[in-house]
Write a protein that holds these residues in place. Structure first.
Motif, PDB file in Angstrom:
ATOM      1  N   ASN A   1      -0.224   4.375   9.246  1.00 25.79           N
ATOM      2  CA  ASN A   1      -1.314   3.430   9.034  1.00 25.79           C
ATOM      3  C   ASN A   1      -2.545   4.167   8.522  1.00 25.79           C
ATOM      4  O   ASN A   1      -2.817   5.303   8.935  1.00 25.79           O
ATOM      5  CB  ASN A   1      -1.659   2.690  10.323  1.00 25.79           C
ATOM      6  CG  ASN A   1      -0.606   1.664  10.682  1.00 25.79           C
ATOM      7  OD1 ASN A   1       0.051   1.107   9.808  1.00 25.79           O
ATOM      8  ND2 ASN A   1      -0.433   1.413  11.966  1.00 25.79           N
ATOM      9  N   PHE A   2      -3.278   3.493   7.654  1.00 22.07           N
ATOM     10  CA  PHE A   2      -4.433   4.132   7.039  1.00 22.07           C
ATOM     11  C   PHE A   2      -5.486   3.067   6.776  1.00 22.07           C
ATOM     12  O   PHE A   2      -5.160   1.959   6.363  1.00 22.07           O
ATOM     13  CB  PHE A   2      -4.021   4.784   5.715  1.00 22.07           C
ATOM     14  CG  PHE A   2      -4.728   6.071   5.423  1.00 22.07           C
ATOM     15  CD1 PHE A   2      -5.952   6.078   4.794  1.00 22.07           C
ATOM     16  CD2 PHE A   2      -4.172   7.281   5.776  1.00 22.07           C
ATOM     17  CE1 PHE A   2      -6.608   7.262   4.507  1.00 22.07           C
ATOM     18  CE2 PHE A   2      -4.811   8.479   5.510  1.00 22.07           C
ATOM     19  CZ  PHE A   2      -6.035   8.466   4.878  1.00 22.07           C
ATOM     20  N   THR A   3      -6.746   3.426   7.011  1.00 25.17           N
ATOM     21  CA  THR A   3      -7.851   2.510   6.722  1.00 25.17           C
ATOM     22  C   THR A   3      -8.621   3.009   5.516  1.00 25.17           C
ATOM     23  O   THR A   3      -9.040   4.163   5.479  1.00 25.17           O
ATOM     24  CB  THR A   3      -8.808   2.395   7.923  1.00 25.17           C
ATOM     25  OG1 THR A   3      -8.075   1.927   9.056  1.00 25.17           O
ATOM     26  CG2 THR A   3      -9.940   1.425   7.619  1.00 25.17           C
TER      27      THR A   3
ATOM     28  N   ASN B   1      -6.770  -2.143   8.118  1.00 24.31           N
ATOM     29  CA  ASN B   1      -5.901  -0.997   8.348  1.00 24.31           C
ATOM     30  C   ASN B   1      -4.489  -1.392   7.933  1.00 24.31           C
ATOM     31  O   ASN B   1      -3.959  -2.399   8.398  1.00 24.31           O
ATOM     32  CB  ASN B   1      -5.942  -0.614   9.833  1.00 24.31           C
ATOM     33  CG  ASN B   1      -5.113   0.612  10.132  1.00 24.31           C
ATOM     34  OD1 ASN B   1      -3.888   0.571  10.070  1.00 24.31           O
ATOM     35  ND2 ASN B   1      -5.760   1.705  10.472  1.00 24.31           N
ATOM     36  N   GLU B   2      -3.881  -0.621   7.024  1.00 27.69           N
ATOM     37  CA  GLU B   2      -2.562  -0.973   6.498  1.00 27.69           C
ATOM     38  C   GLU B   2      -1.612   0.210   6.570  1.00 27.69           C
ATOM     39  O   GLU B   2      -2.041   1.369   6.539  1.00 27.69           O
ATOM     40  CB  GLU B   2      -2.679  -1.434   5.038  1.00 27.69           C
ATOM     41  CG  GLU B   2      -3.490  -2.693   4.844  1.00 27.69           C
ATOM     42  CD  GLU B   2      -3.574  -3.109   3.388  1.00 27.69           C
ATOM     43  OE1 GLU B   2      -3.109  -4.219   3.064  1.00 27.69           O
ATOM     44  OE2 GLU B   2      -4.088  -2.322   2.581  1.00 27.69           O
ATOM     45  N   PHE B   3      -0.335  -0.098   6.622  1.00 24.04           N
ATOM     46  CA  PHE B   3       0.673   0.959   6.602  1.00 24.04           C
ATOM     47  C   PHE B   3       0.838   1.437   5.172  1.00 24.04           C
ATOM     48  O   PHE B   3       1.049   0.636   4.251  1.00 24.04           O
ATOM     49  CB  PHE B   3       2.011   0.454   7.140  1.00 24.04           C
ATOM     50  CG  PHE B   3       3.061   1.528   7.207  1.00 24.04           C
ATOM     51  CD1 PHE B   3       3.062   2.433   8.266  1.00 24.04           C
ATOM     52  CD2 PHE B   3       4.019   1.657   6.216  1.00 24.04           C
ATOM     53  CE1 PHE B   3       4.021   3.441   8.335  1.00 24.04           C
ATOM     54  CE2 PHE B   3       4.976   2.662   6.273  1.00 24.04           C
ATOM     55  CZ  PHE B   3       4.977   3.555   7.338  1.00 24.04           C
TER      56      PHE B   3
ATOM     57  N   THR C   1       0.839  -1.189   0.000  1.00 30.77           N
ATOM     58  CA  THR C   1       0.000   0.000   0.000  1.00 30.77           C
ATOM     59  C   THR C   1       0.876   1.242   0.000  1.00 30.77           C
ATOM     60  O   THR C   1       1.709   1.425   0.887  1.00 30.77           O
ATOM     61  CB  THR C   1      -0.919   0.022   1.235  1.00 30.77           C
ATOM     62  OG1 THR C   1      -1.738  -1.151   1.220  1.00 30.77           O
ATOM     63  CG2 THR C   1      -1.824   1.249   1.221  1.00 30.77           C
ATOM     64  N   ALA C   2       0.696   2.072  -1.009  1.00 36.19           N
ATOM     65  CA  ALA C   2       1.464   3.312  -1.136  1.00 36.19           C
ATOM     66  C   ALA C   2       0.623   4.282  -1.960  1.00 36.19           C
ATOM     67  O   ALA C   2       0.421   4.077  -3.161  1.00 36.19           O
ATOM     68  CB  ALA C   2       2.812   3.063  -1.809  1.00 36.19           C
ATOM     69  N   TYR C   3       0.124   5.292  -1.320  1.00 40.08           N
ATOM     70  CA  TYR C   3      -0.823   6.237  -1.906  1.00 40.08           C
ATOM     71  C   TYR C   3      -0.467   6.627  -3.336  1.00 40.08           C
ATOM     72  O   TYR C   3       0.602   7.167  -3.600  1.00 40.08           O
ATOM     73  CB  TYR C   3      -0.869   7.481  -1.010  1.00 40.08           C
ATOM     74  CG  TYR C   3      -1.858   8.553  -1.422  1.00 40.08           C
ATOM     75  CD1 TYR C   3      -3.133   8.237  -1.861  1.00 40.08           C
ATOM     76  CD2 TYR C   3      -1.507   9.904  -1.326  1.00 40.08           C
ATOM     77  CE1 TYR C   3      -4.031   9.228  -2.210  1.00 40.08           C
ATOM     78  CE2 TYR C   3      -2.403  10.901  -1.672  1.00 40.08           C
ATOM     79  CZ  TYR C   3      -3.662  10.560  -2.113  1.00 40.08           C
ATOM     80  OH  TYR C   3      -4.549  11.555  -2.458  1.00 40.08           O
TER      81      TYR C   3
END
Length: 446
Positions: free
Chosen positions: A380-382, A371-373, A200-202
């Motif tokens: 962390n972000f959900t 919820n992941e980093f 996960t990476a925005y």
């Protein structure tokens, strides 16, 4: 010696007074306005409608302007298929202008991602997409570079492996709007950023390009996201939302009022460096610190186009782009809140218009994932399976916020959707002080 002492004392006094004016004064008030009431903008009067239950919010909103914390913006709320708040203040043509900001169409940056997610949820409902299906099922060329297992939901949750592009897109390829097949070929060749490992990476900008092509591939009329929205959402709801801004609406664009650089340095930069939260609810400092690192994922994710004009997002070139569905939306608060109400009502008609055959797809889109980093924003972000973000730690409110302060969120449990669209850029990539104040005022009265 005494003369030097006196000079130094005077300088220290002047600097101290100036710093006091910068720190204590309103964000958009100059130090001389704060200290001496000189050069202050003319008073803004908030106008519009609130349901009697929410009349206090107008006072909260007015105080933001009076305190110099807002320049021009609109705030709208829909509740149970009813517009309960529709407020605006300020001017489109400058802080001392005459043209009401209400008529503006403003760039809402990442708040656009919520609208793109809504389009995807409608296509899932129609059976044209499945969240759990690999993107390569619908776009075979996408499988190149180790991306064969990336699912639709992965891309929406910013785990698509294309946070940054190794080769930047030639400006003429993306700007013409007529070379979509070539652009798709260019995007498909990108290698998975994390060697095919789900990470996960925005996807700050790039994700919207990929989702736009996916929409074009599966839509029965092969419409891109912008065309789909005009015909399937904006038209039926009688609202305004476009990716890119049509030339015939250019006169309704209101140039951004930038966050004052001096106030940034004096008030906010030390908070980043010293790890002090901006607001109790927010911890944006981590991502901003990463932006100062030339080699960070955050820095690599910003730029996707070669030869970008200076101050790109304030140029007509930016407003010509219709494929950047992650950041290129232009709209107003009422329109965005009404579109968000599609998700707030979870399958029920909005203003008499039905968007879903049943509630399954929309409930799936709104359902929280793990919820992941996030390696771009380094915390962390959900997010939900449909790609929406959990916006506050102790709330079920979901959607997206945009660079500079725009907000596009909803709460299905309350059947409420909320939008805030400012002219003056705030500080942050999520809720800023203005939208927090307005949301809190609404929540207290709910």
């Amino acid at each position: 010696m005494s003369i030097i002492y006196k000079v130094v004392s005077v300088v220290v006094a002047i600097v101290s007074i100036s710093l006091f004016g910068i720190i204590k004064g309103g964000t958009y008030h100059s130090p001389q306005c704060t200290l001496f009431n000189i050069g202050c903008p003319k008073r803004v009067v908030v106008e519009g409608y609130t349901k009697p239950k929410y009349s206090k919010i107008k006072q909260v909103y007015q105080k933001l302007f009076d305190d110099g914390e807002d320049v021009a913006s609109c705030f709208a709320v829909f509740e149970n298929n009813e517009k309960v708040i529709d407020l605006c203040g300020g001017y489109a043509d400058g802080i001392n202008g005459n043209k009401p900001y209400r008529e503006s169409l403003q760039n809402v940056f990442s708040s656009s991602k919520a609208v793109t997610g809504i389009v995807i949820s409608i296509l899932v409902d129609r059976g044209l997409l499945k969240y759990e299906e690999p993107i390569a099922t619908y776009w075979p060329e996408f499988a190149q570079g180790g991306k064969g297992n990336v699912t639709v939901s992965d891309m929406l949750q910013h785990a698509g492996g294309v946070t940054w592009l190794d080769d930047l897109i030639p400006f003429d390829l993306i700007s013409s709007g007529q070379r979509q097949d070539e652009l798709a070929t260019f995007l498909a060749k990108q290698k998975h950023n994390f060697n095919s490992v789900r990470t996960t990476a925005y996807h700050m900008v790039s994700g919207g390009l990929y989702l736009n092509e996916l929409i074009r591939r599966v839509d029965l009329k092969h419409r891109d996201a912008n065309q789909f929205i005009q015909e399937e959402i904006a038209g039926p709801l009688n609202v305004e939302f476009t990716f890119g801004l049509p030339l015939d609406k250019e006169d309704r664009f209101s140039s951004f009022y930038e966050y004052p650089k001096l106030k940034f340095l004096v008030r906010l930069l030390p908070r980043i460096m010293l790890n002090i939260p901006f607001l109790p609810e927010l911890e944006d400092r981590a991502v901003f610190k990463s932006f100062f690192n030339e080699t960070s994922i955050a820095r690599k994710s910003i730029k996707i186009i070669t030869n970008e004009p200076e101050d790109f997002t304030n140029t007509r070139h930016w407003r010509d782009l219709t494929c950047v569905t992650s950041a290129g939306g232009f709209t107003n608060a009422v329109s965005m809140a009404k579109i968000g109400h599609i998700m707030a009502l979870e399958g029920l008609p909005v203003d008499g218009v039905s968007f879903f055959k049943n509630e399954k797809a929309v409930k799936q889109a709104n359902a929280f994932a793990e919820n992941e980093f996030d390696h771009t924003i380094v915390k962390n972000f959900t997010r939900t399976h449909g790609g929406f973000a959990k916006m506050l730690p102790d709330s079920d409110i979901i959607g997206w916020a945009g660079l500079g302060g725009s907000l596009n969120v909803w709460d299905p449990s309350r059947r409420v959707s909320i939008a805030y669209v400012p002219k003056a850029k705030g500080f942050g990539m999520g809720f800023d002080g203005r939208s927090v104040a307005l949301y809190k005022a609404f929540e207290e009265l709910y």
